[in-house]
Design a protein around this motif. Sequence first.
Motif, PDB file in Angstrom:
ATOM      1  N   UNK A  61       0.896  -1.028   0.176  1.00 22.91           N
ATOM      2  CA  UNK A  61       0.168  -0.052   0.150  1.00 22.91           C
ATOM      3  C   UNK A  61       1.016   1.184   0.042  1.00 22.91           C
ATOM      4  N   UNK A  62       1.752   1.132  -0.828  1.00 17.80           N
ATOM      5  CA  UNK A  62       2.797   2.347  -1.153  1.00 17.80           C
ATOM      6  C   UNK A  62       3.821   2.803  -0.053  1.00 17.80           C
ATOM      7  N   UNK A  63       3.877   1.848   0.955  1.00 19.24           N
ATOM      8  CA  UNK A  63       4.911   1.983   2.124  1.00 19.24           C
ATOM      9  C   UNK A  63       5.865   0.781   2.208  1.00 19.24           C
ATOM     10  N   UNK A  64       7.029   1.080   2.459  1.00 15.05           N
ATOM     11  CA  UNK A  64       8.152   0.131   2.672  1.00 15.05           C
ATOM     12  C   UNK A  64       8.557   0.068   4.014  1.00 15.05           C
ATOM     13  N   UNK A  65       8.471  -0.964   4.738  1.00 10.58           N
ATOM     14  CA  UNK A  65       8.744  -0.893   6.237  1.00 10.58           C
ATOM     15  C   UNK A  65      10.204  -1.876   6.344  1.00 10.58           C
ATOM     16  N   UNK A  66      11.083  -1.852   7.380  1.00 11.75           N
ATOM     17  CA  UNK A  66      11.852  -2.517   7.717  1.00 11.75           C
ATOM     18  C   UNK A  66      12.246  -2.406   9.070  1.00 11.75           C
ATOM     19  N   UNK A  67      12.228  -3.774   9.685  1.00 10.77           N
ATOM     20  CA  UNK A  67      12.467  -3.901  11.018  1.00 10.77           C
ATOM     21  C   UNK A  67      13.745  -4.960  11.556  1.00 10.77           C
ATOM     22  N   UNK A  97      14.656  -7.180  24.698  1.00  4.94           N
ATOM     23  CA  UNK A  97      14.615  -7.045  23.316  1.00  4.94           C
ATOM     24  C   UNK A  97      14.594  -5.620  22.629  1.00  4.94           C
ATOM     25  N   UNK A  98      15.047  -5.429  21.644  1.00  4.81           N
ATOM     26  CA  UNK A  98      15.209  -4.322  20.944  1.00  4.81           C
ATOM     27  C   UNK A  98      14.961  -4.084  19.641  1.00  4.81           C
ATOM     28  N   UNK A  99      14.132  -3.274  19.158  1.00  3.71           N
ATOM     29  CA  UNK A  99      13.565  -3.118  17.984  1.00  3.71           C
ATOM     30  C   UNK A  99      13.921  -1.683  17.081  1.00  3.71           C
ATOM     31  N   UNK A 100      14.693  -1.789  15.986  1.00  2.00           N
ATOM     32  CA  UNK A 100      14.791  -0.515  15.142  1.00  2.00           C
ATOM     33  C   UNK A 100      13.789  -0.575  14.056  1.00  2.00           C
ATOM     34  N   UNK A 101      13.155   0.484  13.856  1.00  2.00           N
ATOM     35  CA  UNK A 101      11.908   0.485  12.720  1.00  2.00           C
ATOM     36  C   UNK A 101      12.146   1.500  11.935  1.00  2.00           C
ATOM     37  N   UNK A 102      12.002   1.425  10.506  1.00  2.00           N
ATOM     38  CA  UNK A 102      12.104   2.446   9.673  1.00  2.00           C
ATOM     39  C   UNK A 102      10.972   2.278   8.578  1.00  2.00           C
ATOM     40  N   UNK A 103      10.474   3.328   7.878  1.00  2.00           N
ATOM     41  CA  UNK A 103       9.386   3.223   6.865  1.00  2.00           C
ATOM     42  C   UNK A 103       9.670   4.327   5.867  1.00  2.00           C
ATOM     43  N   UNK A 104       9.425   4.151   4.756  1.00  2.00           N
ATOM     44  CA  UNK A 104       9.409   5.175   3.801  1.00  2.00           C
ATOM     45  C   UNK A 104       8.273   4.894   2.506  1.00  2.00           C
ATOM     46  N   UNK A 105       8.011   6.051   1.895  1.00  2.00           N
ATOM     47  CA  UNK A 105       6.842   5.962   1.126  1.00  2.00           C
ATOM     48  C   UNK A 105       5.731   6.754   1.610  1.00  2.00           C
ATOM     49  N   UNK A 106       4.453   5.996   1.573  1.00  2.00           N
ATOM     50  CA  UNK A 106       3.369   6.649   2.006  1.00  2.00           C
ATOM     51  C   UNK A 106       3.389   6.839   3.528  1.00  2.00           C
ATOM     52  N   UNK A 107       4.215   6.284   4.085  1.00  2.00           N
ATOM     53  CA  UNK A 107       4.267   6.369   5.831  1.00  2.00           C
ATOM     54  C   UNK A 107       5.814   6.513   5.958  1.00  2.00           C
ATOM     55  N   UNK A 108       6.126   7.540   6.762  1.00  2.00           N
ATOM     56  CA  UNK A 108       7.310   8.030   7.226  1.00  2.00           C
ATOM     57  C   UNK A 108       7.821   7.422   8.773  1.00  2.00           C
TER      58      UNK A 108
END
Length: 665
Positions: free
Chosen positions: A357-363, A393-404
């Motif tokens: 849906x226009x967003x690319x997520x990476x975790x 536990x530690x999480x790093x999350x990024x997203x680009x596109x329709x959602x930042x």
Amino acid sequence: MMRSLLNTACVAALAFGSLAFAARPLEARDRSADGELDLGTIFVRGAKRPQEALSFPGAVAEADASELQAREVRNIADLDRVFPGLTVDTRSARVYSNFTLRGQSSLDYYNPSVQVYVDGLPQDPAVLAQMFPGALENVEVLYGPQGSLYGRGAVGGVINVTTTKPGEGAPFSWSAGGSDQGYQAQMRGQVQLGEGLWADLSLARDDAEDDLDVMGTGEDVGGTVEDRAQLRLRYAPEGSPLDIMLSAARNRIDSSEEQFVKGTDLSGRKAVPFPSDYIQDTDSYGLTADYDLGWGKLSLLTGYQDRSLDRTIFGSDTPEWQKTLTQELRLSSATGGPVDYVVGLFYSHTKFHRDAYGASTLQKTDSYAAFGDLTWHATDRLDVTAGARWDYEKTDATATGAVSLDGSDDWSALSPKLGVSYALAPDWQAYGIVSSGFKAGGFTRTLTPSNISYTYDPATTWNGEAGLKYRSGDGSVEASVAAYYSVTDDYQMFVGPAASQYLQNVGEVTAKGIDARLRVNRGAWGVTGGATWGSSRFTGYDDASGTDHDGNDVPYAPDFTARLAVDYTHDLGHGRGSLIPRMGLSYQGKVWFDEANSLGQGGYWLVDAGLAWDMGQDRVLDLYATNLTDETYASYGFDASGYGLGDVYQLGRGREVGIRFTQSF
């Protein structure tokens, strides 16, 4: 409330053990020639150390490969036809299957409430419903929170799958079967390469034909082809303390099962005309090494899974990828001492990527844990078990596109347990336990512009349980009954419209109930069954939208389930083998598919039947039928008004009648 519940349960568990001192002595218990107590040889494999099943302070159920094959249980998702209290519902596709155990529903399919382990290695959540690995030996279900041993995601319990290792079992086995709905074939062969060095190869295919046709076009859809190949190498010289096994497996699912039928015409089995299909490839690698120290065992378990999902749903492409590395190092004691124990360290690294849906997520998530679990044999009748696990536990999350999005967060949890087990008589055992589990916080993986929230907090579950077990001296009769009560704070679930659901905390959930199991193998008769009565309710609903669903049932959590399997072995005499007619029944009570309790499936029975001809010399010809009454039922549904369809549902498969031949030599 939580503190009160914990205190009450702890006092009850301790009092339960102390009061039992008044029961009669165990002079009647069988003893070996050297005077040691004969406790039998059935152990709980999921305890990560030798722990006798009867005295284990918790509910456990198991089934071996022959029992599962008799019920046509071909994959992990079919286990709910065998184990009471367990339900598995496909949520759109089997890669998002919902596992519910004792009212703990996996409403976050990326972080389910039930963990699945294969030969000691944790499985990627998206492959929990895959076919069984080659050389299946046994499946064991541990009920209730197992956080002290397994950490995150085991608040409902653990499904532990064990296989026959290279160098064990028949040198070669194969089976092939066909039905009106497809065919299955599998084989396993092993060879000795040198002194103590063995290798085996397993191949399998399960082809389920299309069972729906598309509205308007008549196109056949709904089928699935699953292929699996596994190669293993094991080094375990006779008399050596070392046992090492390497494994490599590839699993592919090519499916158009992700189809939906309008609620106004379920029996017509006409799929709505939106393209939906997927291909999932999973590569799995494992290294397990055990070293027998005499007084204990040192174990190293390393697993790696690389999964890709190329998915189109309702015409939208939503591919995702995940890589997971897990490592565990543990030391467990040998049996026979006043204290049995296991201590260990755990690490995992997960990398998840999704485009939708226009967003690319990476975790990226890193998890660390230390755990310990011990049983003190206080007397020849009383055992006290205590355990604890600390997770970070530690999480790093990024997203680009329709959602930042560019965020990072971490969480930690301590999961203790305390249990007592008391032998009331040689064949009777009573127990009480207080246990805990948690699900880590994180960032929702289904980012869309309409999401209300991207992050969610950890959820914590406390469980109190008391039970009674029986096993006859010859092992022909086993029975158990248990009562449980659990409370989960900050319950996690996906909410909102289907196309833009997001994960968040929704307050408190209370689950309570009673489950009972029975297994009888006497003479020619075999009976296995069980039932679970309970409830799982929102008792403090609070989500970000302000909606109130307090008092509603938790989705996918039925109040009642029942399982029954009966078989009879008739000897044909004169070397002609035996005939084994059988029947299996499974009932699932009403479930809701949403938190508003507006869409659901009423209770239904599934009937299985079969007739096996055991010809001897490890040859079996089997006629079988599943869903004999051709029951129409839904496993998932949602409001598709946004697509102009109203309510739509995904259907379970109809009646299947087939024949299968199995041989080992």
